[in-house]
Every structure is written in structure tokens, then in C-alpha cells.
Design an enzyme around this catalytic site. Structure first.
Site, PDB file in Angstrom:
ATOM      1  N   GLU A 359       0.828  -1.198   0.000  1.00 21.75           N
ATOM      2  CA  GLU A 359       0.000   0.000   0.000  1.00 21.75           C
ATOM      3  C   GLU A 359       0.866   1.253   0.000  1.00 21.75           C
ATOM      4  O   GLU A 359       1.804   1.378   0.797  1.00 21.75           O
ATOM      5  CB  GLU A 359      -0.899   0.028   1.239  1.00 21.75           C
ATOM      6  CG  GLU A 359      -1.882  -1.121   1.323  1.00 21.75           C
ATOM      7  CD  GLU A 359      -2.749  -1.063   2.567  1.00 21.75           C
ATOM      8  OE1 GLU A 359      -3.698  -1.852   2.656  1.00 21.75           O
ATOM      9  OE2 GLU A 359      -2.470  -0.225   3.466  1.00 21.75           O
ATOM     10  N   CYS A 360       0.557   2.167  -0.879  1.00 23.38           N
ATOM     11  CA  CYS A 360       1.160   3.498  -0.922  1.00 23.38           C
ATOM     12  C   CYS A 360       2.684   3.415  -0.872  1.00 23.38           C
ATOM     13  O   CYS A 360       3.320   3.079  -1.871  1.00 23.38           O
ATOM     14  CB  CYS A 360       0.597   4.359   0.209  1.00 23.38           C
ATOM     15  SG  CYS A 360       0.729   6.133  -0.112  1.00 23.38           S
ATOM     16  N   GLY A 361       3.316   3.688   0.269  1.00 24.28           N
ATOM     17  CA  GLY A 361       4.768   3.635   0.339  1.00 24.28           C
ATOM     18  C   GLY A 361       5.327   2.272  -0.015  1.00 24.28           C
ATOM     19  O   GLY A 361       6.371   2.163  -0.656  1.00 24.28           O
TER      20      GLY A 361
END
Length: 502
Positions: A359-361
């Protein structure tokens, strides 16, 4: 009946001092030996880190967009049942909810769902009598639930003299009780950065600051009165501790092999954005969570069946992540399977790759390269063809609902079915939705197109996330309790992978 003493601290807007005051009160309660529990309203990762640093145990999130009333009350009750008092910190302005035009999913909505009394923190700096109509306005707007939820007020950034001059008049004019004031304390301010506050680990003297703040609040706040208000909160029925049906139906299949599936979870300075209840749900469904550090370790934990790369601040550590070539290679080999050597063929269950969620990072880390805060690109894992780059503003900010784009199993194309092996199905079924949020200043040249994201208010949609039969990677932060079957399927894929490797 369940007696769960609780109180929420909310405010007219962000920047009113909620987090600082909440942490100071939690510290004071800890010093009184009250064993407090804490919760953050909304999809916030950093404020719970501060709460956790104070109380010494994980803090949780409660969000009425992510979960319905029954699940929200259950998550609160299970995490609050052994606490002497529970403290809930609001988000943004007290009535600010979905799409900026609804009070749903606001702090006030959460207080209504959990039957929690609210103390409103009002920044009174530079104000005297003008604070009265401000307070009156918030009290008069208490109409959504048909019940007065705001039971008290704290004045922030004011002096003892001003507070004593105003207290009687404010209480007479508004009818609401004042629980004290907080003077301006320069050394208690928590610094901010592009995604909000800095993390607790970056403040070397945090404990000392909070201890000083707690000592000040013991003098300036009516903490005994706040505790009494918390005791007056309505009791819950015992059924609140019963697992929701959506989770119960998943337990028979997994409980027989509890803790048999080891899942590596990236947890360090760069990857630290996790919902406590997401991790708890994975453990409930049979996962043994094994932390590791993409920054500091050189190899993945042994005997794992799956990998989770959460969000955080990898852009602040891009150079260190890039220079840790052994770990990048280990992640690439695990995820790419048979495609680990040839290049960017893409992860695939058919290639024998390890199931993973990013997720994301974590998604940024898996791409070919990632820019840092100075827009310098650094090589990353190369599991996903794409480059992560810095943008000047927040992208796709806010709540979303994710679907596969198909309303039922029959609408899947043959290509989708073939790609969603094993079991001819992805982690998210066509008939399901999972709720999430996005909050990032970075974007990708290849954000994925396997799921469709839709804003809760309005018709805006877009494609996102790379997904196959056992994995998903993209910018959205998922909340597993909104679709527990998603988490259960991920663990099933991880268990299959682990068994095949033995």
C-alpha cells in the site's frame, strides 16, 4: 452489560490542538494509574502512534465510513473492555465528514455511533467574549443524531486570568460546562511535515515534553470532572463483544491452523502506517505476523508464506532503501518467482511468486524507481514496471470504495479469470467492495488498473491497483474489516504458497 467509561476530544477545525491535548491528558491518566485506551477517529496513522507512545500499548482507529455501526461498536468494545477509561480523539472539524458536505463519518458521527460524550477543544487565542457565539454555534448545530453530544468545552491557548474572567459568563450564556484551559506551551507543539505530523520516534524528548504537559494539565484542567463525565457514558450490551457474522463465517476454515501461516510485515522508520485492527484481524484469521525492516535487514524472515508492505515515509529514506541491495533483491525474488531474473515481466501467481499486499509507500518501494523529497530518483525493487515521482500537491485525497468493476462473477472476462489464479478468483470478488483511503504527494507512471475506485460522494471514479489471484499493490490504504473475506483469501493464498514451499 459492559461499562466502558469514555470521552471524545473534538474541535472546530484541524490545528486546534487536539493531538497535543489528547496526549497530555492520556499521560496524566497514565500517571494516575488509570490504564487508558485510546482511539483516533478517521483514517489517521500518525496520531495513534503518539497515543501509543504515551500509553505503552497499541492505539486504534474508529471510522464510520470503513465500518457499519455494529462493527464500529464491536471494534471499540473489544479494545476498550479492559481499560480504566477510553479517550477518543476527533478528526478535522467536529462535523466534517464525507465529501466535505456531510456529517457522516465525522467525529460527531463516531460519537453518536459509540454513544460517547464530547468535550470541544476551542482555540481561544486572541478571543474573549467572542468565544461565546462560537461555542453556541456548535451547540446549536447538534441536530444530526437528535441528542446533545457536546457536554463540555476546553479553552486552548488562553491564560488563567482570561479563563477565570470568562468561565462564569460562558457557562451562563451557553449552558455547557467548562473543563478548564490550556496555556500556550511552545515546547509542547508537535512539528508537521507533508503528510501531517512527524512520527513520535523523530522527537527525541517527546516523553519529557508530555510529562511537562501532563503536569500543567493537572493544574489547568478539571481532570476529575472529565473522568466523571466518562463514567456517565451509556453502557453497552454484552453482544458488542461478539464477532460480527462477516468474520465468524471465516473462522472454521482458518482456526484449525491458527498461527501456522507466517506473514512478513515491513515495520521500520520508512514503513509504519498500519491499522491496528487490520493486523489483529489477520492474526484472528490465522496469521503469525513477523516484523522485518527493508531499511536495516538484509534478508526476509524465514519460512514465510506472504509479505505485507505498508505505507509510511519511504521517500525520506529512498537513498538508504536503494542502497540496501540485498533486501531489494530478496523482495524481488520472493515476489517475482520465476520472473526474478529476466526483468520486469510482472509479478504473477503462475510464476510462483509469494502472495503480497503493498500500500502506498510499500507500492512505491516495489516499482523500478522512487524519487525522494528532492525529486532525485533511486532504484527500487523493480517488481512493478513503473516509476514513483513527487508531485506538488495531494493526489486523489480521501475515502474511496474499491471494486473489480464487475457486478458478478459471470461478468469477468476470460483474461481476468485466467489472471486471477489460483481458484480462478482474485482477493476481491466481483460482487464485493472494500473500503479504503488515499493520502499521498507522490504518484506513479503505472498506478495499476485492476480495481475501480469511487468517491463516496459524487460520481468520480478511476482505475488503480495491480492485482492478480493472490496479491494487490497500489496507492489505496485498505481497511480489511470492511471486507474480511479479502484478508482471509490473502491468508489462504499465503498458506498454499507456504505448503508448496515445504
Amino acid at each position: 452489560m459492559l461499562h466502558l467509561p469514555r470521552v471524545m476530544f473534538a474541535a472546530p477545525s484541524s490545528g486546534s490542538g487536539k493531538t497535543m491535548i489528547t496526549c497530555g491528558i492520556l499521560q496524566a491518566f497514565c500517571e494516575r494509574g488509570l490504564n487508558p485506551a485510546s482511539f483516533k477517529c478517521g483514517p489517521d496513522y500518525i496520531d495513534p502512534m503518539f497515543h501509543s507512545r504515551v500509553i505503552g500499548t497499541p492505539s486504534g482507529n474508529l471510522d464510520t465510513f470503513f465500518t457499519d455501526e455494529q462493527v464500529t461498536r464491536h471494534l471499540f468494545a473489544k479494545n476498550a473492555k479492559n481499560a480504566g477509561i477510553s479517550v477518543l480523539e476527533g478528526v478535522m472539524g467536529i462535523y466534517d465528514g464525507l465529501g466535505g458536505i456531510s456529517w457522516k463519518a465525522s467525529s460527531y458521527d463516531l460519537a453518536s455511533v459509540t454513544d460517547t460524550p464530547i468535550i470541544l477543544i476551542v482555540n481561544a487565542r486572541g478571543m474573549s467574549l467572542s468565544v461565546i457565539p462560537l461555542i453556541q454555534g456548535y451547540l446549536n448545530y447538534q441536530t444530526p443524531s437528535g441528542k446533545d453530544r457536546i457536554r463540555g468545552v476546553i479553552l486552548n491557548q488562553t491564560t488563567k486570568m482570561t479563563y477565570l474572567l470568562l468561565k462564569e459568563e460562558i457557562e451562563k450564556q451557553t449552558g455547557v460546562r467548562l473543563y478548564g484551559y490550556v496555556p500556550r506551551m511552545e515546547d509542547a507543539v508537535i512539528e508537521s511535515r507533508h503528510l501531517g505530523l512527524v512520527t513520535p520516534g523523530e522527537i527525541s524528548d517527546l516523553k519529557e515534553r508530555l510529562t511537562r504537559l501532563a503536569a500543567e494539565l493537572e493544574q489547568s484542567l478539571d481532570l476529575d470532572g472529565i473522568l466523571q463525565l466518562a463514567q456517565e457514558a451509556e453502557d453497552y450490551e454484552d453482544e458488542a463483544l461478539t464477532l460480527p457474522e462477516s468474520v465468524q463465517v471465516l473462522l472454521p476454515e482458518t482456526s484449525k491452523r491458527a498461527a501456522s501461516t507466517r506473514i512478513a510485515v515491513a515495520q521500520d522508520e520508512a514503513f509504519c502506517f498500519y491499522y491496528r485492527d487490520n493486523l489483529d484481524l489477520l492474526q484472528l484469521l490465522g496469521a503469525e505476523l513477523v516484523p522485518f525492516s527493508p531499511l536495516h535487514d538484509t534478508r526476509l524472515p524465514e519460512c514465510i508464506g506472504g509479505l505485507i508492505l505498508g505505507g509510511g515515509y519511504p521517500e525520506l529514506y529512498a537513498k538508504q532503501l536503494s542502497e540496501n541491495e540485498p533486501m531489494r533483491g530478496a523482495v524481488r525474488e520472493a515476489i517475482m518467482g520465476q520472473n526474478a531474473s529476466p526483468g520486469l515481466a510482472g509479478f504473477s501467481a503462475d510464476a510462483g511468486g509469494m502472495p503480497f499486499l503493498a500500500e502506498c509507500g510499500g507500492f512505491m518501494y516495489l516499482q523500478e524507481s522512487m524519487e525522494d523529497m528532492e525529486a532525485q530518483a533511486w532504484p527500487m525493487c523493480g517488481c512493478i514496471a513503473g516509476k514513483s515521482y513527487k508531485t506538488p500537491k495531494l493526489g486523489r485525497f480521501g475515502y474511496i470504495t474499491l471494486t473489480t468493476g464487475c457486478q458478478d462473477e459471470k461478468q469477468q472476462t476470460e483474461e481476468q479469470k485466467n489472471r486471477e489464479a489460483p481458484d480462478a478468483a482474485g482477493l476481491l470478488r466481483p460482487s464485493e467492495t472494500i473500503r479504503a483511503h488515499e493520502f499521498h504527494y507522490f504518484d506513479s507512471t503505472n498506478p495499476g488498473n485492476d480495481y475501480i475506485a469511487q468517491k463516496p460522494q459524487g460520481k468520480r471514479t478511476w482505475r488503480c491497483i495491480h492485482a492478480d489471484g493472490h496479491s494487490a499493490a497500489g496507492y489505496p490504504h485498505l481497511y480489511y474489516w470492511s471486507d474480511p473475506a479479502f484478508a482471509a483469501r490473502f491468508l489462504a493464498r499465503a498458506r498454499n504458497y507456504s505448503d508448496a514451499e515445504r
